[in-house]
Design a protein around this motif. Sequence first.
Motif, PDB file in Angstrom:
ATOM      1  N   VAL A 185      32.378  38.343  23.833  1.00 29.68           N
ATOM      2  CA  VAL A 185      32.468  38.737  22.420  1.00 29.68           C
ATOM      3  C   VAL A 185      31.067  38.996  21.890  1.00 29.68           C
ATOM      4  O   VAL A 185      30.145  38.208  22.122  1.00 29.68           O
ATOM      5  N   PHE A 186      30.919  40.111  21.183  1.00 28.46           N
ATOM      6  CA  PHE A 186      29.687  40.382  20.435  1.00 28.46           C
ATOM      7  C   PHE A 186      30.012  40.221  18.959  1.00 28.46           C
ATOM      8  O   PHE A 186      30.877  40.913  18.419  1.00 28.46           O
ATOM      9  N   SER A 187      29.324  39.300  18.291  1.00 29.73           N
ATOM     10  CA  SER A 187      29.536  39.058  16.863  1.00 29.73           C
ATOM     11  C   SER A 187      28.357  39.596  16.066  1.00 29.73           C
ATOM     12  O   SER A 187      27.201  39.381  16.424  1.00 29.73           O
ATOM     13  N   LEU A 191      27.034  33.239  12.058  1.00 28.56           N
ATOM     14  CA  LEU A 191      27.995  32.361  11.385  1.00 28.56           C
ATOM     15  C   LEU A 191      29.416  32.634  11.857  1.00 28.56           C
ATOM     16  O   LEU A 191      30.203  31.706  12.079  1.00 28.56           O
ATOM     17  N   MET A 192      29.757  33.907  12.020  1.00 29.94           N
ATOM     18  CA  MET A 192      31.103  34.215  12.511  1.00 29.94           C
ATOM     19  C   MET A 192      31.244  33.786  13.973  1.00 29.94           C
ATOM     20  O   MET A 192      32.302  33.302  14.388  1.00 29.94           O
ATOM     21  N   VAL A 213      29.325  34.811  24.739  1.00 30.06           N
ATOM     22  CA  VAL A 213      29.121  35.214  23.341  1.00 30.06           C
ATOM     23  C   VAL A 213      27.671  35.653  23.131  1.00 30.06           C
ATOM     24  O   VAL A 213      26.739  34.974  23.555  1.00 30.06           O
ATOM     25  N   VAL A 214      27.513  36.810  22.480  1.00 31.71           N
ATOM     26  CA  VAL A 214      26.206  37.279  22.024  1.00 31.71           C
ATOM     27  C   VAL A 214      26.360  37.627  20.554  1.00 31.71           C
ATOM     28  O   VAL A 214      27.425  38.100  20.124  1.00 31.71           O
ATOM     29  N   CYS A 215      25.322  37.381  19.757  1.00 29.15           N
ATOM     30  CA  CYS A 215      25.435  37.688  18.332  1.00 29.15           C
ATOM     31  C   CYS A 215      24.106  38.202  17.786  1.00 29.15           C
ATOM     32  O   CYS A 215      23.085  38.176  18.462  1.00 29.15           O
ATOM     33  N   ASN A 216      24.155  38.673  16.560  1.00 29.83           N
ATOM     34  CA  ASN A 216      22.950  38.995  15.806  1.00 29.83           C
ATOM     35  C   ASN A 216      22.698  37.866  14.823  1.00 29.83           C
ATOM     36  O   ASN A 216      23.650  37.260  14.298  1.00 29.83           O
TER      37      ASN A 216
END
Length: 266
Positions: A185-187, A191-192, A213-216
């Motif tokens: 999943v890329f968020s 926070l999400m 999981v990877v996020c900004n």
Amino acid sequence: SGTVLVIAGQLHNPIILGFIDGIRQRLAKEGMRTVISLSDYDTSAECDALKYASKNGFSGIFLLNAIESKKLVSLIPDIKTPMIFVNRFLRSADTDVVTVDNYRCGYLATEYLIQRGHRRIAHIAGPETSVTCRDRTQGYFDAMREHGISIDKSFVFYGDRRYKSGCEFGAQIVSMPPEKRFSAVFSTTGLMAAGMVDTLRGYGIRVPDDISVVCNDDYSRDYMPCPIDFTTFEQDPILMGTTAAELLLERISSPTSAPKRMVFPP
């Protein structure tokens, strides 16, 4: 007046606090005060705050969460007070802007997962009214297409940038048969991502063992009962805030110079 107005959507996002800190600290060195107005992401409230600052002699205005709308675009030419857009910009107006390359944030984050063998990659997107979120989502779409991976609409969940949105998406993943779940999943926000991971943990789904999981912008640690370190592509909000303050000082000293757009790499 030596006073500037910062117009922000809300203060729940730590990155917004970073922008404000950078602005406040730099302008304090010039003996200037910083006042904050919260719009709750409402265009009418943003426009009212702009008019207030313009009519009451403020030295400058910073717009941190501006939502492009006909009302805001039509108002901009009437505001003579120097304005700096931070992490946002209006596609239809030439203004001073300090931002990060949000398209690359989304593209690089998605490509990072693809390079590690993932093909079933979901995306937690932000509101479609946000230029920042739209650009990150476009980066996700383009990275998937360029690597020959088809995109199912069910792979994209539109949240509101908050922890609860991530929890809702996590619940969706839990309800899926294990063989149909995403492998990654890329968020668009940390926070999400935090909300999703906490929900998955509650049902015994492990990150990253079961889902990567990877996020900004990972500012999730204050929200997670058991914080983890996310892999992120992010920006330096204090540096961007400081740069925005410098740009305002330039604009005050040279009001007729061409608008500048400062774009930071993620």
